[in-house]
Design an enzyme around this catalytic site. Structure first.
Site, mmCIF file in Angstrom:
data_model
loop_
_atom_site.group_PDB
_atom_site.id
_atom_site.type_symbol
_atom_site.label_atom_id
_atom_site.label_comp_id
_atom_site.label_asym_id
_atom_site.label_seq_id
_atom_site.Cartn_x
_atom_site.Cartn_y
_atom_site.Cartn_z
ATOM 1 N N SER A 213 0.853 -1.185 0.000
ATOM 2 C CA SER A 213 0.000 0.000 0.000
ATOM 3 C C SER A 213 0.885 1.230 0.000
ATOM 4 O O SER A 213 2.108 1.145 0.180
ATOM 5 C CB SER A 213 -0.900 0.015 1.243
ATOM 6 N N LYS A 214 0.292 2.402 -0.166
ATOM 7 C CA LYS A 214 1.065 3.640 -0.234
ATOM 8 C C LYS A 214 1.762 3.953 1.083
ATOM 9 O O LYS A 214 2.693 4.746 1.123
ATOM 10 C CB LYS A 214 0.174 4.805 -0.645
ATOM 11 N N ARG A 215 1.332 3.321 2.179
ATOM 12 C CA ARG A 215 1.936 3.594 3.485
ATOM 13 C C ARG A 215 3.153 2.719 3.755
ATOM 14 O O ARG A 215 3.890 2.951 4.715
ATOM 15 C CB ARG A 215 0.890 3.389 4.598
#
Length: 445
Positions: A213-215
């Site tokens: 994910s982007k995190r």
């Protein structure tokens, strides 16, 4: 140039360039370069609510940093532009009318749907092999929407229209799009157009098997740029996520990768992202970088940290000392700051370790006097002087190393001590030893 080979990278500008998108762009670019084909950059910006000009620029900057130059796209107009979907409305309208006239569309609560052909659709995928999708059941495969009630277009339709109009020969994209492909093939058939060849590449997963994910660390290409990775190292690492030259080598320059790249060598199983491996590759690239180029890469990070180094050439001996310790260039300021600023703050823990006993300061005083008598200030003479002083004091050389290092750098670790002392110069070393001793006298009256 092989005009028959045309591939595209078609990102949606919704925030940042994900490592998965960058890998997709890289595989398309490598395929085009290997075959002498054309690499097209197409911006799928029909989602006006989520797309921003800033996000477009982030994508362009990320691709340029990676060295993935496009042949057609933004700022490189070609015969098949424009390359922003928001500017291609007239084309979508024309193909929409074609489907409508042929009876393939119907209206449903303001939205327009494509009437499925209700067939078994075969996807002959270069990576995944032959897969059959049975679309005959409207319960499990409802007719897809191609236009919303507000008149905006759905991804499937504009994606196919653009691939037709831009004469795309191969679609290389993530495996998460595989389930969309039968819908796209239905549209190609209804429009009477030949579909491109498809190659769905494996997903990139975290070590634990979850989807990135982007995190997640390492997910954003901007993060590599800001941390001071070399573009070549990141590009090298991304090329190995799902592809292999088949000889277990991990360090490949870009020209060699272009020569070896082939879709038949793409793995079927998912790729597992390992930031430590990327970091290791980066250290290998940094180690091979010529010093002047290395200096030029470091300077933006040094300037950002506010380090005043004077003439750029003065950086070279310092960078030569520390570069083997550096994994990413953003670490450089912490390694070199004390070379250019006498007002550094010593590490309290390092001072405690080095001067925990009064004898440490006494030994340093003796060493300072011995250093003062050195006429030819170089690493070899500094080392022999320290060893001789230690012998005269009845101490081991190691017992003088830490106090010396901490007194001139404020740190317990760093590059090889004697070359470091040589680069710092006699006057600065003696001044710093004197200042440290004075501070120890105050702390231990």
């Amino acid at each position: 140039m092989n005009s028959a080979i045309r591939v595209r990278f078609a990102p949606s500008p919704t925030g940042y360039l994900h490592v998965g998108g960058a890998r997709t762009a890289l595989f398309n670019w490598l395929f085009a370069r290997h075959h002498g084909g054309t690499f097209v950059l197409r911006i799928e910006d029909t989602d006006k609510a989520r797309n921003t000009e800033e996000a477009v620029q982030v994508i362009l900057d990320g691709l340029q940093w990676l060295g993935l130059d496009w042949d057609e796209g933004p700022a490189k107009e070609g015969a098949f532009g424009p390359y922003f979907q928001s500017q291609r409305e007239h084309l979508y309208e024309r193909y929409f009318q074609q489907l409508l006239s042929a009876g393939h569309l119907y209206e449903d609560a303001g939205a327009w749907r494509f009437r499925s052909l209700r067939e078994v659709v075969v996807v002959d995928d270069i990576v995944c092999g032959r897969i059959e999708f049975d679309l005959s059941n409207p319960e499990t495969h409802p007719d897809m929407t191609i236009r919303r009630p507000d008149g905006s277009w759905i991804f499937h339709f504009v994606n196919v229209v653009d691939d037709i109009e831009m004469q795309i020969s191969h679609v290389i994209r993530g495996e998460d799009h595989l389930s969309n492909t039968p819908k796209h093939l239905e549209l190609f058939k209804a429009l009477g157009c030949k579909a491109p060849r498809y190659a769905h590449i494996p997903l990139i997963l975290n070590k634990d098997g979850s989807k990135m994910s982007k995190r997640d660390a390492g997910a954003s290409i901007t993060g590599y740029l800001e941390a001071g990775y070399t573009p070549g190292a990141v590009r090298n690492y991304l090329s190995l996520l799902g592809w292999s030259p088949k000889d277990n080598r991990e360090l490949l320059d870009i020209e060699e990768t272009i020569g070896l790249f082939d879709l038949s060598k793409i793995n079927r199983k998912n790729a597992h992202f390992d930031l430590d491996k990327c970091l290791w590759i980066n250290t290998q690239y940094l180690a091979k970088t010529p010093l002047k180029q290395y200096r030029d890469m470091c300077i933006p990070f040094i300037q950002k940290a506010g380090i005043h180094y004077g003439d750029a050439a003065l950086l070279d001996p310092v960078l030569s000392l520390v570069r083997e310790k550096v994994k990413v260039l953003s670490e450089i300021p912490a390694w070199i700051g004390y070379f250019f600023d006498d007002a550094y703050a010593p590490d309290p823990e390092a001072l405690r370790k080095a001067f925990g006993t009064p004898v440490a300061a006494q030994r340093l005083q003796s060493l300072s006097l011995a250093f003062e008598s050195i006429a030819d200030w170089n690493a070899a003479n500094l080392e022999s002087t320290l060893k001789q002083t230690a012998a005269e004091l009845g101490a081991k050389p190691n017992e003088l190393l830490l106090p010396t290092r901490v007194s001139v750098s404020g740190r317990a670790s760093g590059p090889n001590l004697f070359p470091m002392l040589e680069v710092l110069g006699k006057a600065r070393v003696l001044n710093r030893m004197s200042s440290t001793l004075a501070a120890q006298d105050q702390n231990h009256p």
